[in-house]
Design an enzyme around this catalytic site. Structure first.
Site, PDB file in Angstrom:
ATOM      1  N   LYS A  58      45.978  43.553  39.267  1.00 15.69           N
ATOM      2  CA  LYS A  58      44.858  43.776  38.355  1.00 15.69           C
ATOM      3  C   LYS A  58      44.619  45.265  38.128  1.00 15.69           C
ATOM      4  O   LYS A  58      44.216  45.683  37.036  1.00 15.69           O
ATOM      5  CB  LYS A  58      43.578  43.119  38.898  1.00 15.69           C
ATOM      6  N   GLY A 192      55.489  32.089  34.536  1.00 18.33           N
ATOM      7  CA  GLY A 192      54.236  31.721  35.178  1.00 18.33           C
ATOM      8  C   GLY A 192      53.283  32.900  35.228  1.00 18.33           C
ATOM      9  O   GLY A 192      53.446  33.890  34.509  1.00 18.33           O
ATOM     10  N   ALA A 330      44.108  32.240  45.495  1.00 18.75           N
ATOM     11  CA  ALA A 330      43.319  32.914  46.528  1.00 18.75           C
ATOM     12  C   ALA A 330      41.955  32.264  46.700  1.00 18.75           C
ATOM     13  O   ALA A 330      41.484  32.067  47.831  1.00 18.75           O
ATOM     14  CB  ALA A 330      43.163  34.394  46.174  1.00 18.75           C
ATOM     15  N   HIS A 454      22.666  37.070  22.744  1.00 16.48           N
ATOM     16  CA  HIS A 454      23.349  37.508  21.523  1.00 16.48           C
ATOM     17  C   HIS A 454      23.230  39.022  21.384  1.00 16.48           C
ATOM     18  O   HIS A 454      22.152  39.572  21.546  1.00 16.48           O
ATOM     19  CB  HIS A 454      22.715  36.846  20.291  1.00 16.48           C
TER      20      HIS A 454
END
Length: 475
Positions: A58, A192, A330, A454
């Site tokens: 990440k 994958g 995880a 919003h």
């Protein structure tokens, strides 16, 4: 001299360290054994996830996304850049810093919760009246006695037959996270999660990426409509994906790696690349556990056999996470770790496999929970579907990322939400609302009636719920 504990956890990944923390919270004298090492030989708890999986990937995805935005999207915002460059060494250094912060955080949590940590490999020696004898092999050796044992030893990358990982030319997830320079051509075997995420990182940085997938369909586990939308997005990004291929041979030489394969049409082809990432799944890690010493039962894949409550065939021995049945995620391991600690305490720990979310952190992100449309059709269950595109969402337009949609599947009679599927910006965060809704047996109407801020991406979730009843307000 042996040390006796109420609970001994073997493995300090997401399942293991969380299990240890929960056991300590419940009042058990707890130990955790983990063998991961940092570059200085010190402890690096967190398992594959923290060290060579979820966390570092990440970090690189974020860095590469910044680079791509700077090169292609900033101009639309009136931001001009000259001489854009990427310092791969610094990017990898930042990734390593993020990993270390997580390692150190886990060690801090062990101290905070008074968990005794042992740095080394844990293995069974024998069972006795006082509990199970566990040997810790590392810089120093220890012998522990555990009344209850929780095994959380995780998994390892599966190598392609005839092409072992050398982490230089043929890479697992580990090597894919530390390529020192952007390869001109990168091959990925397997479309994958790992293959797509790592392929995305290096494509953004300038590599020509080709993904070879043995299955005839793209992301077969994903809802078909969502998978098709994702595939179109990847193709627009010039990520080459070939489906239905059969790999015949992988060779490496000084120039790189050569992959010989047969295409879905039966044509013989060769792919020449500088680096090859192999991501064809993972295998349970029971190597060195010495399971035979105590008669711990493994299946034909090497996974530890457990029942629905994560009990093994041995009394007071439990196993969680990648080393047992179920998805190798995880957060699934964490939930099982908590549940097992609570079961040891006589409580009723629970894991609902039907509401475990899945996420692929590409751009667009892909996330889902529950059943897909093809699963519902195969089961013969009557359902209603509703979709809403991010193209019609004001926040997505402001972000400059309108790719994808939110899709709801609900029971035709009761309106209970059966599945939610998202492809688009921040799907990994948006899916949490769907998980909560499904855990509480909410209907699509329930979500449709809840006020969403919003402008926000979450409004697409509300609109997709409205679409189940064919009454969207903004599309």
């Amino acid at each position: 001299m042996s040390k006796t504990f109420d609970v001994v956890v073997i493995g300090g990944g997401p399942g293991g360290y969380i299990a240890a923390i929960r056991a300590a919270q419940l009042g058990f004298n707890t130990a955790c054994i983990d063998e991961w090492k940092n570059d200085k030989g010190g402890p690096a708890p967190g398992g594959t996830c923290t060290n060579v999986g979820c966390i570092p990937s990440k970090a690189l995805l974020q860095s590469s996304e910044h680079f791509e935005h700077a090169g292609h999207a900033f101009a639309d915002h009136g931001i001009g850049l000259k001489d854009l460059s990427i310092d791969i060494a610094k990017m990898l250094g930042r990734k390593d810093t993020v990993v270390k912060q997580n390692n150190d955080g886990i060690l801090y949590l062990f101290k905070k919760n008074k968990i005794t940590f042992f740095h080394g490999r844990g293995s069974f020696v024998k069972a006795g009246d006082a509990g199970y004898e566990i040997k810790v092999s590392g810089a120093t050796e220890d012998t522990l006695i555990g009344k209850d044992i929780i095994i959380a030893t995780g998994s390892n990358a599966r190598a392609l037959p005839g092409a072992p990982f050398d982490e230089e030319s043929i890479l697992s997830n580990d090597g894919a996270l530390r390529i020192p320079a952007v390869p001109a051509k990168l091959g990925v075997i397997g479309s994958g999660v790992i293959g797509l995420e790592m392929g995305s990182v290096w494509r953004r940085l300038g590599a020509e990426v080709t993904v070879l997938e043995a299955l005839p369909t793209f992301l077969g586990a994903v809802d078909e409509q969502i998978a098709k939308e994702a595939q179109k997005a990847f193709m627009r990004q010039r990520l080459k994906i070939e489906l239905g291929v059969k790999i015949s041979e992988v060779k490496k030489d000084k120039k790189g790696v050569s992959v010989s394969y047969t295409s879905a049409k039966g044509d013989a082809k060769t792919l020449e690349v500088d680096k090859l990432i192999v991501s064809i799944g993972r295998v349970p890690n029971t190597t060195g556990l010495n399971a035979e010493a105590v008669g711990l039962k493994l299946d034909e894949r090497g996974a530890i056999v457990v029942d629905d409550d994560c009990r093994t065939n041995l009394p007071k021995v439990w196993a969680v996470g990648d080393v047992v049945r179920g998805p190798m995620l995880a957060h699934k391991a964490e939930e099982e770790g908590v549940a097992v600690a609570e079961r040891i305490a006589g409580q009723h720990g629970h894991v609902n496999f039907n509401t475990i979310p899945w996420v692929i952190y590409t751009s667009p992100e892909i996330a889902w929970v529950g059943q897909t449309e093809q699963q519902l059709k195969a089961a013969g269950r009557a359902y209603k579907a509703g979709t809403f595109p991010f193209l019609a969402n004001g926040r997505a337009r402001a972000l400059g990322d309108t790719t994808g949609m939110v899709k709801f599947l609900a029971d035709a009679a009761t309106d209970e939400i059966l599945g939610v599927h998202i492809v688009g910006p921040m799907a990994s965060e948006l899916i949490a609302e769907a998980v909560v809704a499904m855990e509480f047996k909410a209907s699509a109407e329930d979500i449709a009636r809840i006020c969403h801020a919003h402008p926000s991406l979450s409004e697409a979730t509300k609109e997709a719920a409205l679409a189940v009843d064919k009454r969207t307000l903004n599309f």
